[in-house]
Design a protein around this motif. Sequence first.
Motif, PDB file in Angstrom:
ATOM      1  N   ARG A  20      55.277   5.146   8.027  1.00  0.00           N
ATOM      2  CA  ARG A  20      54.522   6.503   9.339  1.00  0.00           C
ATOM      3  C   ARG A  20      55.381   7.616   8.185  1.00  0.00           C
ATOM      4  O   ARG A  20      54.843   8.843   8.309  1.00  0.00           O
ATOM      5  CB  ARG A  20      55.782   5.791  10.477  1.00  0.00           C
ATOM      6  CG  ARG A  20      54.726   5.293  11.336  1.00  0.00           C
ATOM      7  CD  ARG A  20      55.035   5.309  12.622  1.00  0.00           C
ATOM      8  NE  ARG A  20      56.541   4.414  12.448  1.00  0.00           N
ATOM      9  CZ  ARG A  20      56.867   3.874  13.400  1.00  0.00           C
ATOM     10  NH1 ARG A  20      56.980   5.020  14.407  1.00  0.00           N
ATOM     11  NH2 ARG A  20      58.292   2.875  13.615  1.00  0.00           N
ATOM     12  N   GLY A  21      57.037   7.884   7.712  1.00  0.00           N
ATOM     13  CA  GLY A  21      57.164   8.692   7.784  1.00  0.00           C
ATOM     14  C   GLY A  21      55.742   9.105   6.169  1.00  0.00           C
ATOM     15  O   GLY A  21      55.493  10.160   5.725  1.00  0.00           O
ATOM     16  N   LEU A  22      55.833   8.041   5.396  1.00  0.00           N
ATOM     17  CA  LEU A  22      55.137   8.649   4.099  1.00  0.00           C
ATOM     18  C   LEU A  22      53.339   9.146   4.473  1.00  0.00           C
ATOM     19  O   LEU A  22      52.902  10.560   4.140  1.00  0.00           O
ATOM     20  CB  LEU A  22      54.720   7.342   3.814  1.00  0.00           C
ATOM     21  CG  LEU A  22      54.165   7.529   1.687  1.00  0.00           C
ATOM     22  CD1 LEU A  22      55.023   8.729   0.869  1.00  0.00           C
ATOM     23  CD2 LEU A  22      53.742   5.990   1.221  1.00  0.00           C
ATOM     24  N   LEU A  23      52.846   8.766   5.217  1.00  0.00           N
ATOM     25  CA  LEU A  23      51.837   9.291   5.914  1.00  0.00           C
ATOM     26  C   LEU A  23      51.986  10.980   6.264  1.00  0.00           C
ATOM     27  O   LEU A  23      50.574  11.579   6.014  1.00  0.00           O
ATOM     28  CB  LEU A  23      51.218   8.004   7.409  1.00  0.00           C
ATOM     29  CG  LEU A  23      50.383   6.749   6.345  1.00  0.00           C
ATOM     30  CD1 LEU A  23      50.032   6.154   7.983  1.00  0.00           C
ATOM     31  CD2 LEU A  23      49.502   7.043   5.626  1.00  0.00           C
ATOM     32  N   LEU A  24      53.023  11.103   7.518  1.00  0.00           N
ATOM     33  CA  LEU A  24      52.819  12.299   7.678  1.00  0.00           C
ATOM     34  C   LEU A  24      53.253  13.103   6.637  1.00  0.00           C
ATOM     35  O   LEU A  24      52.609  14.264   6.265  1.00  0.00           O
ATOM     36  CB  LEU A  24      54.198  11.821   8.920  1.00  0.00           C
ATOM     37  CG  LEU A  24      54.328  13.510  10.218  1.00  0.00           C
ATOM     38  CD1 LEU A  24      53.097  12.908  10.869  1.00  0.00           C
ATOM     39  CD2 LEU A  24      55.532  12.743  10.429  1.00  0.00           C
ATOM     40  N   ALA A  25      53.817  12.715   5.804  1.00  0.00           N
ATOM     41  CA  ALA A  25      54.546  13.546   4.883  1.00  0.00           C
ATOM     42  C   ALA A  25      53.230  13.762   3.943  1.00  0.00           C
ATOM     43  O   ALA A  25      52.807  14.924   3.586  1.00  0.00           O
ATOM     44  CB  ALA A  25      55.612  13.031   3.673  1.00  0.00           C
ATOM     45  N   VAL A  26      52.574  12.630   3.353  1.00  0.00           N
ATOM     46  CA  VAL A  26      51.143  13.004   2.399  1.00  0.00           C
ATOM     47  C   VAL A  26      49.961  14.545   3.444  1.00  0.00           C
ATOM     48  O   VAL A  26      49.617  15.254   3.277  1.00  0.00           O
ATOM     49  CB  VAL A  26      50.140  12.296   2.239  1.00  0.00           C
ATOM     50  CG1 VAL A  26      49.292  12.618   1.886  1.00  0.00           C
ATOM     51  CG2 VAL A  26      51.064  11.150   1.588  1.00  0.00           C
ATOM     52  N   ALA A  27      50.551  13.638   4.393  1.00  0.00           N
ATOM     53  CA  ALA A  27      49.518  14.714   5.302  1.00  0.00           C
ATOM     54  C   ALA A  27      50.046  16.439   5.470  1.00  0.00           C
ATOM     55  O   ALA A  27      49.448  17.434   4.940  1.00  0.00           O
ATOM     56  CB  ALA A  27      48.897  14.496   6.804  1.00  0.00           C
ATOM     57  N   LEU A  28      51.420  16.204   5.425  1.00  0.00           N
ATOM     58  CA  LEU A  28      52.091  17.728   6.379  1.00  0.00           C
ATOM     59  C   LEU A  28      51.984  18.586   4.449  1.00  0.00           C
ATOM     60  O   LEU A  28      50.806  19.497   4.535  1.00  0.00           O
ATOM     61  CB  LEU A  28      53.406  17.672   6.390  1.00  0.00           C
ATOM     62  CG  LEU A  28      53.282  16.895   8.187  1.00  0.00           C
ATOM     63  CD1 LEU A  28      55.154  17.383   8.429  1.00  0.00           C
ATOM     64  CD2 LEU A  28      53.037  18.438   8.716  1.00  0.00           C
ATOM     65  N   LEU A  29      52.239  18.187   3.602  1.00  0.00           N
ATOM     66  CA  LEU A  29      52.084  18.269   1.804  1.00  0.00           C
ATOM     67  C   LEU A  29      51.098  18.946   1.650  1.00  0.00           C
ATOM     68  O   LEU A  29      50.982  20.216   1.346  1.00  0.00           O
ATOM     69  CB  LEU A  29      52.656  17.603   1.057  1.00  0.00           C
ATOM     70  CG  LEU A  29      52.984  18.140  -0.268  1.00  0.00           C
ATOM     71  CD1 LEU A  29      54.253  18.874   0.011  1.00  0.00           C
ATOM     72  CD2 LEU A  29      53.117  17.303  -1.289  1.00  0.00           C
ATOM     73  N   PHE A  30      49.924  18.047   2.089  1.00  0.00           N
ATOM     74  CA  PHE A  30      48.589  18.722   1.608  1.00  0.00           C
ATOM     75  C   PHE A  30      48.139  19.694   2.709  1.00  0.00           C
ATOM     76  O   PHE A  30      47.354  20.959   2.367  1.00  0.00           O
ATOM     77  CB  PHE A  30      47.503  18.112   2.511  1.00  0.00           C
ATOM     78  CG  PHE A  30      46.054  17.436   1.748  1.00  0.00           C
ATOM     79  CD1 PHE A  30      45.581  17.503   0.617  1.00  0.00           C
ATOM     80  CD2 PHE A  30      45.055  18.501   1.949  1.00  0.00           C
ATOM     81  CE1 PHE A  30      44.218  17.296   0.632  1.00  0.00           C
ATOM     82  CE2 PHE A  30      43.884  18.502   2.904  1.00  0.00           C
ATOM     83  CZ  PHE A  30      43.576  18.397   1.077  1.00  0.00           C
TER      84      PHE A  30
END
Lengths: 289, 371
Positions: A20-30
């Motif tokens: 979950r953390g990874l998905l959120l981080a990817v989305a936010l970074l993008f």
Amino acid sequence: MTAPSRPAPAATVTEPPWVRGLLLAVALLFLLLFLVVPLAAVFYEAFRKGAGVYLAAITDPYALEAIRLTLFAAACAVPLNMLFGVVAAWAIAKFEFRGKSVLVTLIDLPFAVSPVIAGLLFVLLFGAQGWFGPWLKAQDIKVIFAVPGIVLATVFVTVPFVARELIPLMQAQGSEQEEAALVLGAGGWVTFWRITLPNIKWGLLYGVVLCTARALGEFGAVSVVSGHVRGLTNTLPLHVEILYNEYQFAAAFACASLLTLFALVILAIKTLIERRTARQRRPSSGETA
Amino acid sequence: MSIEIQGLHKRFGAFAALDDINLTIPAGQLVALLGPSGCGKTTLLRIIAGLETADRGNIFFDGEETSGRHVRDRQVGFVFQHYALFQHMTVFENIAFGLRVRPRASRPPEPRLRAKVEELLSLIQLESLAGRYPSQLSGGQRQRVALARALAVEPQVLLLDEPFGALDTKVRKELRRWLRRLHDELHVTSVFVTHDQEEALEVADQIVVMNCGRVEQIGTPEQVYDAPATPFVYQFLGHINLFHGRAHSGWVRLGGLRLRAPEYQDARHVPALAYVRPHDIDLLREPEDRDSTLTATVSRVSILGSLVRLELLQTPGGEIAEVEMTRERYAADPLKAGDLVFVKPRQLRVFLQQDAESTSPVHWGGHGDGI
């Protein structure tokens, strides 16, 4: 000591925390890279040489003229498309006729066609060498490289917004309420104002907001038909481009920031409407038994 | 206001929704249009209202042709199947709508309008909910609001499309009794569409049974139930037992049964169908005589409240028949699964299969005392 804790969600129905953390981080970074940074850059660049330069850039007569023209084009395109959208959606949702699917496809055309090509279409039609060019010249009407051309191009690219929004809404609502009003003795006009319009008002407003956003920001089609005559046929997006090409970066970004502000305001209105419609739709969701 | 319908036809493409409908609805009656879905009953109702136009035929309101009259000038009240309440208006405004949209000359002044709406609110017993929106009401309440809205314009004819279709059984029963009482008070000529035979039998003065765009039978509930005019009506109203057999020279043979049918004197080995209601059958322990009973075994006994239903397996054909009797009667001679019985229809009706229209009841054996 046993701490009363919430039952952890079963591992079978949810992903582990690191996923979950990874998905959120990817989305936010993008989002940060492609939206927030450019947005911040616009305002940073706009104010880099101070508020004085910023104010001068947006109160420049040519800039004011561009703002006026942009607003004028939008003010023409939005009501026209509102009218067309309601009429087209009404016809498509409530009547059966030949060529209905063709009409639906045609409404989508401006989405499919590149705006530059749309602009070229108008040049071909109304330009000096175009189909109607000689006739227009004889009547002393200028369309291309003039305000009418800009309005035409803006109308063309914004055609789908209102109709697209209303067609599914009106199809879902059907015409029972209109029929009920008719049986109760209401005429067509009264039925439209008191029954149909209140039922579609949020959808209509949403379509208008999207339409406005596009009308204000349109570049490609308008660029082809405008001719870039400063103070006459320059819209705000075109003005930004000219300033940029003349290496007046601070002024270009100042005007761009204005467009950005428009967009942010429109986004806020859109969110408000969405919240409103969600609230309106929820209690009546069990309506069609 | 009376309604007279003459030679009405309506097609949707190749599909004949209505095929030569002739019908008279006397003033002040409550009439049910009964039929399976797709039989054209809703189309007929919509044509009466003016929401749909017929291809051919005439409709007269009190002897006056209506086809030239616009929906809004027909003075009909229409209750839609899904109510079609105005979602953005309160209950009060929904009911008031028909009065508010009148031309200025005939529009009642605000105090009169309020009084009228409040009167209707008390009629439907929803005075306390005047300020609610349709989405905040239950199905039964919405239905009553839809009815009040239709009544507000004082229609000459009230048309209801499946008025109780979307409601659960209990509310439906309450509402249809209420509708019947309301009709007895107001005496507005009313037509309602239903596919529920129980609803039609309970509520209506007259039932119009429809099938495939045609009228099969018109009559009082007793008439259509006790003397169905066609095989369709027999099957559609109530349970039936169907026996296959043959008609020949004035006799009909159904399995072991042989009975006189003088009206089929000219028939020569024509396939025939016989219909018997489950409660029109006697079960005997001993055979009466060779030709008037069928032999069967009881395969199942179910007790349904005040009734007992027995399933029978006929020995020759293996067909299953259903018999219903009262608890008392069953108690007098409690049959069990596996018992051998002799089946004696008290009243049955034979239709020739090739010609379902030539209908004539065959009364036979004892007299139907009903249960």
